[in-house]
Every structure is written in C-alpha cells, then in structure tokens.
Design a protein around this motif. Structure first.
Motif, PDB file in Angstrom:
ATOM      1  N   ILE A   1       0.718  -1.119   0.030  1.00 23.23           N
ATOM      2  CA  ILE A   1      -0.051  -0.024   0.065  1.00 23.23           C
ATOM      3  C   ILE A   1       1.006   1.246  -0.164  1.00 23.23           C
ATOM      4  N   GLU A   2       0.162   2.533  -0.173  1.00 18.47           N
ATOM      5  CA  GLU A   2       0.975   3.547   0.031  1.00 18.47           C
ATOM      6  C   GLU A   2       0.521   4.543   1.334  1.00 18.47           C
ATOM      7  N   GLN A   3       1.399   5.035   1.799  1.00 12.77           N
ATOM      8  CA  GLN A   3       0.981   6.100   2.954  1.00 12.77           C
ATOM      9  C   GLN A   3       1.338   7.289   3.011  1.00 12.77           C
ATOM     10  N   VAL A   4       0.908   8.266   3.477  1.00 12.43           N
ATOM     11  CA  VAL A   4       1.212   9.880   3.382  1.00 12.43           C
ATOM     12  C   VAL A   4       1.884   9.811   4.961  1.00 12.43           C
ATOM     13  N   PRO A   5       3.072  10.086   5.096  1.00 12.82           N
ATOM     14  CA  PRO A   5       3.568  10.435   6.371  1.00 12.82           C
ATOM     15  C   PRO A   5       2.720  11.494   7.228  1.00 12.82           C
ATOM     16  N   PRO A   6       2.866  11.190   8.543  1.00 15.69           N
ATOM     17  CA  PRO A   6       2.002  12.254   9.141  1.00 15.69           C
ATOM     18  C   PRO A   6       2.780  13.642   9.534  1.00 15.69           C
TER      19      PRO A   6
ATOM     20  N   ALA B   1       9.334  12.543  11.828  1.00 17.93           N
ATOM     21  CA  ALA B   1      10.649  13.212  11.517  1.00 17.93           C
ATOM     22  C   ALA B   1      11.078  13.208  10.281  1.00 17.93           C
ATOM     23  N   VAL B   2      10.209  13.036   9.132  1.00 17.04           N
ATOM     24  CA  VAL B   2      10.612  13.223   7.832  1.00 17.04           C
ATOM     25  C   VAL B   2      10.911  14.676   7.581  1.00 17.04           C
ATOM     26  N   HIS B   3      11.658  15.022   6.637  1.00 17.78           N
ATOM     27  CA  HIS B   3      12.570  16.171   6.478  1.00 17.78           C
ATOM     28  C   HIS B   3      11.599  16.754   5.366  1.00 17.78           C
ATOM     29  N   HIS B   4      11.484  18.148   5.318  1.00 20.10           N
ATOM     30  CA  HIS B   4      10.874  18.910   4.465  1.00 20.10           C
ATOM     31  C   HIS B   4      11.463  20.151   4.175  1.00 20.10           C
ATOM     32  N   GLN B   5      12.393  20.249   3.180  1.00 24.84           N
ATOM     33  CA  GLN B   5      13.114  21.725   2.830  1.00 24.84           C
ATOM     34  C   GLN B   5      13.965  22.046   4.112  1.00 24.84           C
ATOM     35  N   GLY B   6      14.506  20.931   4.515  1.00 24.25           N
ATOM     36  CA  GLY B   6      15.479  21.146   5.554  1.00 24.25           C
ATOM     37  C   GLY B   6      15.091  21.187   7.077  1.00 24.25           C
ATOM     38  N   LYS B   7      13.938  21.062   7.137  1.00 27.28           N
ATOM     39  CA  LYS B   7      13.277  21.164   8.567  1.00 27.28           C
ATOM     40  C   LYS B   7      12.444  19.544   8.725  1.00 27.28           C
ATOM     41  N   ARG B   8      12.269  19.527   9.783  1.00 23.23           N
ATOM     42  CA  ARG B   8      11.425  18.139  10.127  1.00 23.23           C
ATOM     43  C   ARG B   8       9.940  18.313  10.175  1.00 23.23           C
ATOM     44  N   LEU B   9       9.275  17.599   9.564  1.00 19.51           N
ATOM     45  CA  LEU B   9       7.882  17.914   9.705  1.00 19.51           C
ATOM     46  C   LEU B   9       7.171  18.303  10.891  1.00 19.51           C
TER      47      LEU B   9
ATOM     48  N   VAL C   1       2.129  24.907  10.811  1.00 21.82           N
ATOM     49  CA  VAL C   1       2.161  24.708   9.191  1.00 21.82           C
ATOM     50  C   VAL C   1       2.015  23.337   8.833  1.00 21.82           C
ATOM     51  N   THR C   2       1.029  23.203   7.771  1.00 22.09           N
ATOM     52  CA  THR C   2       0.868  22.072   7.078  1.00 22.09           C
ATOM     53  C   THR C   2       1.446  21.809   5.661  1.00 22.09           C
ATOM     54  N   VAL C   3       1.937  21.017   5.161  1.00 20.89           N
ATOM     55  CA  VAL C   3       2.688  20.778   3.794  1.00 20.89           C
ATOM     56  C   VAL C   3       2.260  19.476   3.294  1.00 20.89           C
ATOM     57  N   ASP C   4       2.182  19.379   1.883  1.00 21.41           N
ATOM     58  CA  ASP C   4       2.043  18.411   1.165  1.00 21.41           C
ATOM     59  C   ASP C   4       2.977  17.435   1.411  1.00 21.41           C
ATOM     60  N   ARG C   5       2.623  16.229   1.541  1.00 23.80           N
ATOM     61  CA  ARG C   5       3.610  15.014   1.597  1.00 23.80           C
ATOM     62  C   ARG C   5       3.349  13.936   0.475  1.00 23.80           C
ATOM     63  N   PRO C   6       4.565  13.827  -0.284  1.00 25.70           N
ATOM     64  CA  PRO C   6       4.288  12.445  -1.062  1.00 25.70           C
ATOM     65  C   PRO C   6       4.116  11.201  -0.320  1.00 25.70           C
ATOM     66  N   ALA C   7       3.254  10.447  -0.961  1.00 33.81           N
ATOM     67  CA  ALA C   7       2.888   9.014  -0.501  1.00 33.81           C
ATOM     68  C   ALA C   7       4.104   8.174  -0.615  1.00 33.81           C
ATOM     69  N   ARG C   8       4.444   7.093   0.407  1.00 35.15           N
ATOM     70  CA  ARG C   8       5.120   6.405   0.162  1.00 35.15           C
ATOM     71  C   ARG C   8       4.743   4.753   0.106  1.00 35.15           C
ATOM     72  N   PRO C   9       5.672   4.022  -0.562  1.00 37.34           N
ATOM     73  CA  PRO C   9       5.172   2.522  -0.498  1.00 37.34           C
ATOM     74  C   PRO C   9       5.418   1.888   0.657  1.00 37.34           C
ATOM     75  N   VAL C  10       4.853   0.975   1.327  1.00 30.70           N
ATOM     76  CA  VAL C  10       4.950   0.126   2.601  1.00 30.70           C
ATOM     77  C   VAL C  10       4.255  -1.256   2.304  1.00 30.70           C
ATOM     78  N   THR C  11       4.709  -2.032   3.107  1.00 33.00           N
ATOM     79  CA  THR C  11       4.059  -3.362   3.026  1.00 33.00           C
ATOM     80  C   THR C  11       3.327  -3.715   4.413  1.00 33.00           C
ATOM     81  N   VAL C  12       1.947  -4.054   4.518  1.00 25.81           N
ATOM     82  CA  VAL C  12       1.706  -4.494   5.419  1.00 25.81           C
ATOM     83  C   VAL C  12       1.164  -5.873   5.507  1.00 25.81           C
ATOM     84  N   THR C  13       1.830  -6.654   6.282  1.00 29.51           N
ATOM     85  CA  THR C  13       1.682  -8.421   6.056  1.00 29.51           C
ATOM     86  C   THR C  13       0.274  -8.727   6.935  1.00 29.51           C
ATOM     87  N   ARG C  14      -0.022  -8.188   8.042  1.00 28.05           N
ATOM     88  CA  ARG C  14      -1.045  -8.578   8.653  1.00 28.05           C
ATOM     89  C   ARG C  14      -1.603  -7.244   9.480  1.00 28.05           C
TER      90      ARG C  14
END
Length: 429
Positions: free
Chosen positions: A268-273, A277-285, A293-306
């Motif tokens: 699946i794909e997730q949008v980080p909250p 600790a994800v970085h955005h333009q040199g700062k952590r979210l 401040v709220t910014v757009d975050r690209p979705a990231r692929p992850v795998t949920v097995t259960r």
C-alpha cells in the motif's frame, strides 16, 4: 599479441602431454618385447596409444587455428572484446588431449579428479558476521534480560534489547545508558528505529562496533499492537496532542471493521503524518506542525503483512489491533486510514512494538533495571565510589525536556527556549 602468446603457451603444454603419450606407447612396446607371455595386452597398448596421441594432435591443431583466428579477429575489432574466449578454448582442448592419453599405473590423474570433486562439494564456511554477505565482521553479542554477561568487554560490540517507557524518546533511552558505556570506554551508542514518545515497546540499542548492525535491524520486519479510538481525531494521530475533531462512529459494524482492515494489507501507500521526523526543505515535519504549518507530503510505498482488529468488549469505541509490517510503516497513519475509510476519524491511544525481526520485547530490559545493573557491575569490576557513578548516571534516570528530543550545536539555545513552551495541542502540567 599477448593473446597469441598465451595460446602458443597452452598449445606447447598440450603438445607436451601428447608427446608423453607417445613415450608411454614406446615403453609399452618395449614391455611387449620383454614379456611375450602377454602379446594381446601389449599389442592393444602399442596400437591404441599412438592412435590416441595422433587424434589428440589433429584436434589440437584444428582448435588452435580456430582460436588463433578468433583472437586475431578480436584484436582487429578494437578494444572491448574479451580475450578470454580463445584462451579458454585452447585450455579446454589441452585438457581433452590429456584425458585422451592413458593414465599412469598409479592412477594419479583419477585421484586428482576425485580430490577436486570433493573440494567442490564441501560447503563454504559462514562468514564471521553471522549474517552472510561476506562482510567479515564479528557478530555483536545480544544482551537480553534478566542477566548481564560476566565479561563487560562485550559492550564493545553489543546489541541491547530495551523496553522503551511511555513519554521517552528513543534518544532518551540511548542517553540513559551512555553514562555506563562511557565508564566502559565505549564511545558509540545508537538505536535501530525510532519509537514515538507516546509508544512503548522494543527498542534495539547498539553499542561500539554493534552500531554497524543498525541498518540491518531497521530493515527488518516489525510487529506492533495497540488500541485505536474511533470518532476522535488529533493532529498527531495519537494521544500526544489534544482531540480537535469528533465524528460519529456508532454506525460501524464489526464486519465492516474487519473488511476495511483487510483492504489495508499488502503493498500500500502511506502519507507520512505531519508529526513525524520526515524532512521537508531542511526541517522536520513535526517542527512545522508545532508551528501550525501543514505541507503536502508524497505518499510512500510500504507493506502490511497482517492487520488484525478486534472490538473492545466493554467499550466499542476502542479497537484493539496487531500489525506486521515493513520498514517505514506509520502505525498512526494506518489506524487513521482505517477510521477514515469507515466514514469517521480516530487516533491511537496505545501503541507497543512487540518485535523487530526475531528480537522480541519479552526479552527486553526495563531501562532503569539495565542502568542500575550496569553501574553495579562496573563498580564491582572496575572499582570507584558510589558518588562517581551517581555523577555519571544522575541525569539519565528520566527523559530530557518535554519529549521532543534534544537539539545539538547551535540549536541548543533554541531548544531550551522551545522546551519552556507547550507543544501544539498540548497544555502545561
């Protein structure tokens, strides 16, 4: 030029093998003259050996000419052409000629072949790293509760399983044992995967050369358990911030809940909250989130097995869950996505990491028990007074600041000022 020289050297060696075959034929003829009682055997050897040698010579000549022509053609085509093919072909021809010649009476050729086959069948020994891959590193010692190893030198290359307390950051847990590691002369201490301050459970802390194993642990499969509260949303998606959204949840059935969880398994794909600790333009979210401040975050692929869910029998607003997932999966986001897919909202009120790969939290240390045992063992083996050890561990008995982590370098003054202010959605005690 070098190709032709190599070919000629191989042919010379092969011709030598053929000449040896002729010499053995001559000796066989001499044996016939000396022992007329076995004419049949001697005639067979005398007649067969020269024929085999002649056939080998013819084959060698043909293969050598073909290989030499191929080498010449490759050299005229320029660089980039492999010179291995003609040499390998000639070598194979030489080997075939040697096999065509009769073996010596002691069977040395056959014995040598058997020895080579045995060597090929022997399994290769595992690498010192314990994990394969040929790294050559000595595997770290896993220090699990409830007993410390007798030899404290193992902390120069160790992995500690720790049960992180609620409200502690992952760096707080590392800092709690740094004083003891300093007394042991161990300079490197690091953790293998961040746990949110509101979460508890397994945190792997590596010391000394064991820090080289961090990436492997971070890439391992994870297991979590926790509780989701339906109908109430928070900015951080957990209980770290106050509820700022309420929606109806009573319409959700147990069947709908299980079906929605099933749809969130697999790739699946997730949008980080925003509180991450994800970085955005040199700062952590999370720094931007606490500033409103709220910014757009690209979705990231992850795998949920259960993703197993179960309603609380006493409070149907609470959903208990267990999750198996890949690196980078945000369980807060998974819980929130489950709630929103059912037409409501939700946030985590409890989260616990149960396992990282094969390491499980039931073998983990209580942080304070580990620190106390470490200093007791160090004092017993290395000497010193109680005051010395209290000075080293005095500031490590509880998490620093307000659970936001600790800034470094020039950020220390800003961090000190920020620690006096409540985080977004929080109130002071």
């Amino acid at each position: 030029m070098m190709q032709l020289q190599s070919l000629r050297a191989v042919r010379a060696a092969a011709s030598s093998s053929s000449s040896s075959a002729r010499e053995r034929a001559v000796r066989a003829k001499a044996a016939e003259d000396a022992a007329p009682s076995s004419p049949a055997a001697a005639n067979a050897v005398a007649a067969g050996a020269p024929a085999a040698a002649a056939a080998a010579d013819d084959l060698l000549d043909e293969l050598y000419v073909a290989a030499e022509n191929a080498a010449t053609a490759a050299s005229t085509r320029g660089a980039g052409c492999s010179s291995a093919a003609p040499v390998v072909a000639a070598s194979a021809a030489a080997g075939g000629a040697a096999e065509a010649a009769p073996a010596s009476e002691d069977g040395s050729s056959e014995a040598k072949q058997q020895q080579q086959q045995q060597q090929q069948q022997q399994p290769s020994s595992p690498t010192a790293s314990g994990g394969g891959g040929g790294s050559g590193r000595v595997p770290p010692t896993h220090v699990v509760a409830p007993d410390l190893p007798a030899d404290l030198d193992v902390f120069n290359n160790a992995v500690l399983l720790v049960d992180k307390p609620r409200e502690w950051t992952s760096f707080d847990a590392c800092n709690a044992i740094k004083g003891a590691m300093k007394r042991l002369g161990v300079k490197k201490v690091g953790h293998a995967g961040t746990l949110d301050p509101a979460a508890t459970g397994l945190l792997i802390i590596c010391t000394g050369a064991g820090t080289k194993s961090i990436e492997g642990f971070m890439a391992a499969h994870k297991e979590y358990s926790g509780t989701l509260k339906l109908g109430e949303g928070t900015p951080s998606l957990d209980a770290e911030t106050a509820v700022d959204q309420r929606l109806a949840w009573e319409h959700i059935t147990d069947e709908q809940l299980a079906e929605a969880a099933k749809k969130l398994t697999g790739d699946i794909e997730q949008v980080p909250p925003m509180f991450s600790a994800v970085h955005h333009q040199g700062k952590r979210l999370h720094e931007l989130a606490r500033a409103g401040v709220t910014v757009d975050r690209p979705a990231r692929p992850v795998t949920v097995t259960r993703f197993d869910v179960k309603r609380d029998p006493n409070d149907r607003q609470l959903v208990h869950f267990s999750v198996g997932c890949s690196k980078g999966t945000y369980i807060r986001t998974l819980g929130h996505d489950l709630a929103t897919s059912l037409g409501t909202t939700g946030h985590l009120v409890a989260l616990r990491r149960d396992a990282i790969g094969e390491a499980r939290v039931d073998k983990a240390w209580d942080v304070q028990v580990l620190v106390d045992k470490l200093f007791a063992a160090i004092r017993e083996q290395r000497g010193g007074t109680e005051a010395d050890y209290q000075q080293n561990r005095g500031g490590n008995r509880r998490p620093r600041g307000n659970g936001k982590g600790r800034a470094r370098g020039k950020g220390k003054q800003q961090q000190a000022a920020a620690d006096t202010q409540p985080a977004a959605g929080q109130t002071t005690a």
